[in-house]
Design a protein around this motif. Structure first.
Motif, short mmCIF file in Angstrom:
data_model
loop_
_atom_site.label_atom_id
_atom_site.label_comp_id
_atom_site.label_asym_id
_atom_site.label_seq_id
_atom_site.Cartn_x
_atom_site.Cartn_y
_atom_site.Cartn_z
N GLY A 22 -23.00 23.53 48.52
CA GLY A 22 -24.42 23.35 48.83
C GLY A 22 -24.94 24.42 49.78
O GLY A 22 -26.07 24.88 49.64
N LEU A 23 -24.12 24.81 50.74
CA LEU A 23 -24.54 25.87 51.67
C LEU A 23 -24.71 27.20 50.95
O LEU A 23 -25.69 27.91 51.17
CB LEU A 23 -23.51 26.01 52.80
N VAL A 24 -23.79 27.53 50.06
CA VAL A 24 -23.90 28.78 49.30
C VAL A 24 -25.15 28.73 48.40
O VAL A 24 -25.89 29.72 48.31
CB VAL A 24 -22.63 29.01 48.46
N ALA A 25 -25.39 27.60 47.78
CA ALA A 25 -26.59 27.46 46.94
C ALA A 25 -27.85 27.61 47.78
O ALA A 25 -28.80 28.28 47.35
CB ALA A 25 -26.58 26.13 46.22
N ALA A 26 -27.87 27.04 48.97
CA ALA A 26 -29.04 27.15 49.84
C ALA A 26 -29.26 28.59 50.28
O ALA A 26 -30.40 29.08 50.32
CB ALA A 26 -28.89 26.25 51.06
N VAL A 52 -30.48 41.73 50.01
CA VAL A 52 -30.41 41.87 51.46
C VAL A 52 -30.55 40.50 52.12
O VAL A 52 -29.87 40.20 53.11
CB VAL A 52 -31.49 42.86 51.96
N GLY A 53 -31.39 39.65 51.56
CA GLY A 53 -31.56 38.30 52.09
C GLY A 53 -30.30 37.47 51.97
O GLY A 53 -29.95 36.71 52.89
N VAL A 54 -29.58 37.59 50.85
CA VAL A 54 -28.32 36.85 50.69
C VAL A 54 -27.31 37.29 51.75
O VAL A 54 -26.66 36.47 52.39
CB VAL A 54 -27.75 37.04 49.27
N ILE A 55 -27.21 38.60 51.96
CA ILE A 55 -26.27 39.11 52.96
C ILE A 55 -26.66 38.67 54.36
O ILE A 55 -25.82 38.19 55.13
CB ILE A 55 -26.19 40.65 52.87
N SER A 56 -27.93 38.78 54.70
CA SER A 56 -28.35 38.39 56.05
C SER A 56 -28.24 36.88 56.26
O SER A 56 -27.86 36.43 57.34
CB SER A 56 -29.78 38.87 56.33
#
Length: 75
Positions: A22-26, A52-56
């Motif tokens: 769930g955290l990864v999906a969020a 960039v948003g996924v990494i940050s």
């Protein structure tokens, strides 16, 4: 802020693997949602902003997890 909320919600799940999923999906949904819907971007710039948003977001979740681990250890 949304990532911290998602992290705390993932801690409340009884099965740890489901919480992390769930955290990864969020993390991914929040990172992709913002440039496309809120900013109205499209094309390569939106996908780059999403990446960039996924990494940050992952870094923010790691910092929150680290701070909570330090708090549990010392307090």
């Amino acid at each position: 802020m949304l990532i911290a909320i998602a992290y705390f919600l993932s801690l409340r799940v009884k099965q740890p693997s489901v919480g992390w999923l769930g955290l990864v999906a969020a993390i991914v949904i929040i990172a992709i949602f913002y440039p496309f819907v809120i900013l109205g971007q499209s094309g390569d710039i939106a996908w780059m902003s999403g990446a960039v948003g996924v990494i940050s977001n992952a870094l923010i979740a790691a910092v929150v997890a680290g701070l909570l681990r330090l708090q549990r250890r010392f307090f």
